[in-house]
Design an enzyme around this catalytic site. Sequence first.
Site, PDB file in Angstrom:
ATOM      1  CG  ASP A  73     -39.984 -25.500   1.142  1.00 16.78           C
ATOM      2  OD1 ASP A  73     -40.712 -25.034   2.040  1.00 16.78           O
ATOM      3  OD2 ASP A  73     -39.705 -26.708   1.052  1.00 16.78           O
ATOM      4  N   GLY A 188     -33.394 -31.642  -0.234  1.00 19.57           N
ATOM      5  CA  GLY A 188     -33.643 -31.036  -1.531  1.00 19.57           C
ATOM      6  C   GLY A 188     -32.865 -31.683  -2.664  1.00 19.57           C
TER       7      GLY A 188
END
Length: 291
Positions: A73, A188
Amino acid sequence: MKVALHGLSLKAEFFPQVQSLFKLLESFGIDVFITEPFDRQLRQLGNQSLKYWVLESPEDYSGLDFFLSIGGDGTLLDTVCVVGSREIPILGLNTGRLGFLATVATDKIEEAIGQLVNGNYQIESRTLLSLNSNRKLFHGLNFALNEFTIHKRDTSSMITVHTFIDGKYLNSYWADGLIVSTPTGSTGYSLSCGGPLITPGAKNFVITPVSPHNLNVRPIIVSDEAEISFEIEGRTDKFMISLDSRSTAISSDLKLSVKKEKFSAKLVKLPHYHFFDTLRQKLNWGFDMRN
C-alpha cells in the site's frame, strides 16, 4: 496500449514475478514504461533483458493508459504522488503484506492483466485531501490519499490543536496528535486510533484524535465539502505534520488547513472485487477468533 510500472523497494524474491509480468505485457503488445526509481531497482537486481522505456520528463507520461504499482500500500500511495493531477488509472500488484489498496496478489497478476486488456474493469474515483499553508511544503506535492496528521515532534507533553470547520470553532484537542482521514484512509491510522470505517464512495472526512487527554472526545465525521483549519500550541514550538507517509517539521506560526483536492485518484477495480470482501479478508471479519 501503454502501461507504466512503479516500485520502491522490490525484494529479490519477487524479481522472477516481475520478469514474468514484462513477458506477459510484451505478449499482449503493450508498450512498457517505468519510473526512474524502479529502473534503478531493476538494475540492482541484475536486469539485462527486460525491454522498457524510462519516464524521464512530464511529456513521457502523455498517452499512458495505466500505472501498475508493484509493492504494498505504501508503494501505491507513492504512485498516487507520481501520477498527481494526470489522473492515470492505477492498479496495485501486491508484493507487500496487508494490501487494502494493492489488491492483486502475485498469483493473480496474469488474470488481472487479461482483464485490463479486455476492458473488463471499472475505475473508482478516490477523494484526495489537499493541504493549504502560508509556506510551500512537501515540494508542492500537497495532497494525500489516506490522511493528513498533526503530531507532537518527540516525547514531550501533549499538544493542543484548536480545530475549525469552515471558520467555525469545533474543538480544542489535547492529545498526542490529530488525524484528518479520507474514506480510503479510514482503514489505516485513523482506524488504529478508534476512528470509524467509511466506504470509499462516501463524501466525508473523519477527524480522529491521537491519544486524547479527554476520554469523552471521540472521532467526528464531517462533509468533504468543508475546509478544516488548525491552530497548534505546545510546550515546544516544533511539531510534525504528514501527508500519508511523507512528513516534515513545522513551527506553530504556520497556518494550516485541509480540504478536498480538485482532482482525484483513479483506482482500477477488477471484477469480483468489493470493499466489503477486503474488510472480511484483511480484518478477519466473520471469523471465530476464539479457536
